[in-house]
Design a protein around this motif. Structure first.
Motif, PDB file in Angstrom:
ATOM      1  N   LEU A  42      37.710  77.198  48.180  1.00 46.88           N
ATOM      2  CA  LEU A  42      37.222  77.907  47.002  1.00 46.88           C
ATOM      3  C   LEU A  42      37.994  77.377  45.802  1.00 46.88           C
ATOM      4  O   LEU A  42      39.190  77.619  45.679  1.00 46.88           O
ATOM      5  N   GLY A  43      37.319  76.646  44.963  1.00 46.65           N
ATOM      6  CA  GLY A  43      37.937  76.053  43.791  1.00 46.65           C
ATOM      7  C   GLY A  43      37.596  76.821  42.533  1.00 46.65           C
ATOM      8  O   GLY A  43      36.665  77.626  42.501  1.00 46.65           O
ATOM      9  N   ALA A  44      38.378  76.570  41.497  1.00 50.00           N
ATOM     10  CA  ALA A  44      38.130  77.174  40.189  1.00 50.00           C
ATOM     11  C   ALA A  44      38.887  76.363  39.145  1.00 50.00           C
ATOM     12  O   ALA A  44      39.832  75.642  39.474  1.00 50.00           O
ATOM     13  N   SER A  45      38.464  76.480  37.898  1.00 47.43           N
ATOM     14  CA  SER A  45      39.127  75.751  36.817  1.00 47.43           C
ATOM     15  C   SER A  45      40.493  76.362  36.508  1.00 47.43           C
ATOM     16  O   SER A  45      40.762  77.525  36.830  1.00 47.43           O
ATOM     17  N   VAL A  46      41.336  75.589  35.877  1.00 46.53           N
ATOM     18  CA  VAL A  46      42.656  76.079  35.472  1.00 46.53           C
ATOM     19  C   VAL A  46      42.504  77.312  34.583  1.00 46.53           C
ATOM     20  O   VAL A  46      43.220  78.306  34.750  1.00 46.53           O
ATOM     21  N   ASP A  47      41.559  77.263  33.635  1.00 45.68           N
ATOM     22  CA  ASP A  47      41.347  78.407  32.743  1.00 45.68           C
ATOM     23  C   ASP A  47      40.989  79.668  33.525  1.00 45.68           C
ATOM     24  O   ASP A  47      41.516  80.747  33.258  1.00 45.68           O
ATOM     25  N   GLN A  48      40.078  79.524  34.493  1.00 45.38           N
ATOM     26  CA  GLN A  48      39.655  80.671  35.294  1.00 45.38           C
ATOM     27  C   GLN A  48      40.816  81.201  36.150  1.00 45.38           C
ATOM     28  O   GLN A  48      41.032  82.402  36.244  1.00 45.38           O
ATOM     29  N   LEU A  49      41.565  80.298  36.772  1.00 47.31           N
ATOM     30  CA  LEU A  49      42.700  80.702  37.603  1.00 47.31           C
ATOM     31  C   LEU A  49      43.761  81.427  36.768  1.00 47.31           C
ATOM     32  O   LEU A  49      44.302  82.443  37.195  1.00 47.31           O
TER      33      LEU A  49
ATOM     34  N   THR B  54      33.136  72.854  50.207  1.00 46.25           N
ATOM     35  CA  THR B  54      33.833  73.093  48.950  1.00 46.25           C
ATOM     36  C   THR B  54      32.895  73.847  48.009  1.00 46.25           C
ATOM     37  O   THR B  54      31.744  73.440  47.825  1.00 46.25           O
ATOM     38  N   LEU B  55      33.380  74.941  47.433  1.00 40.68           N
ATOM     39  CA  LEU B  55      32.590  75.736  46.489  1.00 40.68           C
ATOM     40  C   LEU B  55      33.400  76.009  45.232  1.00 40.68           C
ATOM     41  O   LEU B  55      34.592  76.315  45.306  1.00 40.68           O
ATOM     42  N   ASP B  56      32.748  75.938  44.085  1.00 40.38           N
ATOM     43  CA  ASP B  56      33.370  76.268  42.808  1.00 40.38           C
ATOM     44  C   ASP B  56      33.057  77.732  42.509  1.00 40.38           C
ATOM     45  O   ASP B  56      31.888  78.114  42.454  1.00 40.38           O
ATOM     46  N   THR B  57      34.085  78.551  42.328  1.00 38.70           N
ATOM     47  CA  THR B  57      33.874  79.983  42.099  1.00 38.70           C
ATOM     48  C   THR B  57      33.801  80.353  40.619  1.00 38.70           C
ATOM     49  O   THR B  57      33.565  81.512  40.293  1.00 38.70           O
ATOM     50  N   ASP B  58      33.989  79.394  39.716  1.00 34.42           N
ATOM     51  CA  ASP B  58      33.960  79.686  38.278  1.00 34.42           C
ATOM     52  C   ASP B  58      32.653  80.372  37.879  1.00 34.42           C
ATOM     53  O   ASP B  58      31.562  79.869  38.150  1.00 34.42           O
ATOM     54  N   GLY B  59      32.791  81.508  37.221  1.00 39.05           N
ATOM     55  CA  GLY B  59      31.625  82.202  36.674  1.00 39.05           C
ATOM     56  C   GLY B  59      30.731  82.848  37.714  1.00 39.05           C
ATOM     57  O   GLY B  59      29.628  83.271  37.391  1.00 39.05           O
ATOM     58  N   HIS B  60      31.186  82.924  38.955  1.00 39.19           N
ATOM     59  CA  HIS B  60      30.354  83.503  40.019  1.00 39.19           C
ATOM     60  C   HIS B  60      31.043  84.739  40.595  1.00 39.19           C
ATOM     61  O   HIS B  60      32.256  84.776  40.724  1.00 39.19           O
ATOM     62  N   ASN B  61      30.218  85.714  40.969  1.00 39.79           N
ATOM     63  CA  ASN B  61      30.787  86.910  41.576  1.00 39.79           C
ATOM     64  C   ASN B  61      30.948  86.718  43.085  1.00 39.79           C
ATOM     65  O   ASN B  61      30.473  85.733  43.652  1.00 39.79           O
ATOM     66  N   VAL B  62      31.624  87.660  43.699  1.00 40.98           N
ATOM     67  CA  VAL B  62      31.925  87.573  45.131  1.00 40.98           C
ATOM     68  C   VAL B  62      30.645  87.445  45.958  1.00 40.98           C
ATOM     69  O   VAL B  62      30.568  86.632  46.879  1.00 40.98           O
ATOM     70  N   ARG B  63      29.643  88.245  45.645  1.00 34.98           N
ATOM     71  CA  ARG B  63      28.391  88.212  46.418  1.00 34.98           C
ATOM     72  C   ARG B  63      27.771  86.812  46.401  1.00 34.98           C
ATOM     73  O   ARG B  63      27.324  86.318  47.428  1.00 34.98           O
ATOM     74  N   TRP B  64      27.736  86.162  45.234  1.00 35.01           N
ATOM     75  CA  TRP B  64      27.163  84.817  45.131  1.00 35.01           C
ATOM     76  C   TRP B  64      27.952  83.836  46.004  1.00 35.01           C
ATOM     77  O   TRP B  64      27.365  83.025  46.719  1.00 35.01           O
ATOM     78  N   VAL B  65      29.270  83.911  45.942  1.00 33.04           N
ATOM     79  CA  VAL B  65      30.107  82.992  46.724  1.00 33.04           C
ATOM     80  C   VAL B  65      29.863  83.212  48.216  1.00 33.04           C
ATOM     81  O   VAL B  65      29.697  82.245  48.977  1.00 33.04           O
ATOM     82  N   VAL B  66      29.799  84.464  48.647  1.00 32.86           N
ATOM     83  CA  VAL B  66      29.536  84.764  50.062  1.00 32.86           C
ATOM     84  C   VAL B  66      28.183  84.205  50.478  1.00 32.86           C
ATOM     85  O   VAL B  66      28.051  83.597  51.545  1.00 32.86           O
ATOM     86  N   GLU B  67      27.173  84.386  49.642  1.00 31.28           N
ATOM     87  CA  GLU B  67      25.833  83.856  49.958  1.00 31.28           C
ATOM     88  C   GLU B  67      25.861  82.335  50.096  1.00 31.28           C
ATOM     89  O   GLU B  67      25.215  81.771  50.984  1.00 31.28           O
ATOM     90  N   GLN B  68      26.607  81.669  49.224  1.00 30.97           N
ATOM     91  CA  GLN B  68      26.724  80.209  49.307  1.00 30.97           C
ATOM     92  C   GLN B  68      27.420  79.783  50.600  1.00 30.97           C
ATOM     93  O   GLN B  68      27.011  78.818  51.243  1.00 30.97           O
ATOM     94  N   ILE B  69      28.454  80.495  50.979  1.00 34.39           N
ATOM     95  CA  ILE B  69      29.155  80.180  52.227  1.00 34.39           C
ATOM     96  C   ILE B  69      28.214  80.347  53.401  1.00 34.39           C
ATOM     97  O   ILE B  69      28.106  79.458  54.273  1.00 34.39           O
ATOM     98  N   LEU B  70      27.496  81.463  53.452  1.00 36.29           N
ATOM     99  CA  LEU B  70      26.562  81.721  54.555  1.00 36.29           C
ATOM    100  C   LEU B  70      25.505  80.613  54.634  1.00 36.29           C
ATOM    101  O   LEU B  70      25.139  80.188  55.738  1.00 36.29           O
ATOM    102  N   ALA B  71      25.038  80.154  53.492  1.00 36.24           N
ATOM    103  CA  ALA B  71      24.019  79.103  53.469  1.00 36.24           C
ATOM    104  C   ALA B  71      24.572  77.757  53.956  1.00 36.24           C
ATOM    105  O   ALA B  71      23.804  76.928  54.464  1.00 36.24           O
ATOM    106  N   HIS B  72      25.874  77.543  53.821  1.00 39.54           N
ATOM    107  CA  HIS B  72      26.487  76.264  54.194  1.00 39.54           C
ATOM    108  C   HIS B  72      27.120  76.249  55.588  1.00 39.54           C
ATOM    109  O   HIS B  72      27.535  75.197  56.060  1.00 39.54           O
ATOM    110  N   LEU B  73      27.237  77.423  56.209  1.00 37.63           N
ATOM    111  CA  LEU B  73      27.890  77.461  57.526  1.00 37.63           C
ATOM    112  C   LEU B  73      27.043  76.737  58.567  1.00 37.63           C
ATOM    113  O   LEU B  73      25.810  76.846  58.561  1.00 37.63           O
ATOM    114  N   PRO B  74      27.684  76.033  59.484  1.00 38.55           N
ATOM    115  CA  PRO B  74      26.941  75.352  60.544  1.00 38.55           C
ATOM    116  C   PRO B  74      26.284  76.347  61.494  1.00 38.55           C
ATOM    117  O   PRO B  74      26.820  77.416  61.746  1.00 38.55           O
ATOM    118  N   GLY B  75      25.097  75.938  61.979  1.00 40.03           N
ATOM    119  CA  GLY B  75      24.387  76.706  63.009  1.00 40.03           C
ATOM    120  C   GLY B  75      24.043  78.072  62.584  1.00 40.03           C
ATOM    121  O   GLY B  75      23.805  78.970  63.288  1.00 40.03           O
TER     122      GLY B  75
END
Length: 171
Positions: A103-110, A150-171
């Motif tokens: 889970l990545g993010a910009s220096v400003d966001q961090l 690898t996912l960029d979390t900048d400007g995204h809420n937790v639900r969006w990040v979780v949805e992206q992870i679920l979409a990228h998980l194998p199988g």
């Protein structure tokens, strides 16, 4: 042990590993663990106290022991500390024992997310924003090398990040 059963979140402090991990574990009906919280629970003191008494090297030794133990469990979502990837052994265990998500993010966001947090000993400096930039410059290649996703979390809420992870998980 099946690699697909465990999900390990890596990334800098403030990237959302704990918040995302909790929600992801709930969604997948898996146990959620936070390596820093486990260390605090077992030692009976907070991370800054460990840094004060044992220094960063002492903390990293505890962190490595904890990661070895936790990554051997099954069906977990684990949020790691920002520096967990500094150890070659830690990176290998993470890669071998689960799906690693950076889970990545910009220096400003961090900086925005961590600037008032006194529980982050590495940021107790004159210029915490610069410290974040320096840590990220050093650690980003290790996060990328270790991660399956690898996912960029900048400007995204937790639900969006979780949805992206679920979409990228194998199988």
């Amino acid at each position: 042990m099946s690699k697909a059963n465990n999900i390990f979140l890596v990334g800098p402090m403030g990237a959302g590993k704990t918040s995302v991990g909790r929600q992801l574990a709930k969604t997948l009906a898996r146990e959620f663990l936070d390596s820093d919280k486990e260390i605090e629970s077992r030692t009976g003191v907070d991370i800054p106290t460990i840094f004060d008494i044992e220094g960063e090297a002492g903390f990293r030794k505890r962190e490595q022991q904890m990661l070895d133990e936790l990554t051997q469990r099954e069906d977990i979502v684990l949020a790691t500390g920002g520096g967990a990837i500094l150890s070659k052994e830690n990176r290998e265990w993470l890669q071998q024992r689960g799906t690693v998500i950076y889970l990545g993010a910009s220096v400003d966001q961090l900086y925005k997310r961590t600037r008032r947090d006194r529980n982050r000993p590495l940021l107790q400096t004159e210029n915490p924003r610069q410290r974040i930039a320096d840590l990220l410059a050093m650690r980003d290649p290790l996060y990328r090398e270790t991660a399956d996703i690898t996912l960029d979390t900048d400007g995204h809420n937790v639900r969006w990040v979780v949805e992206q992870i679920l979409a990228h998980l194998p199988g």
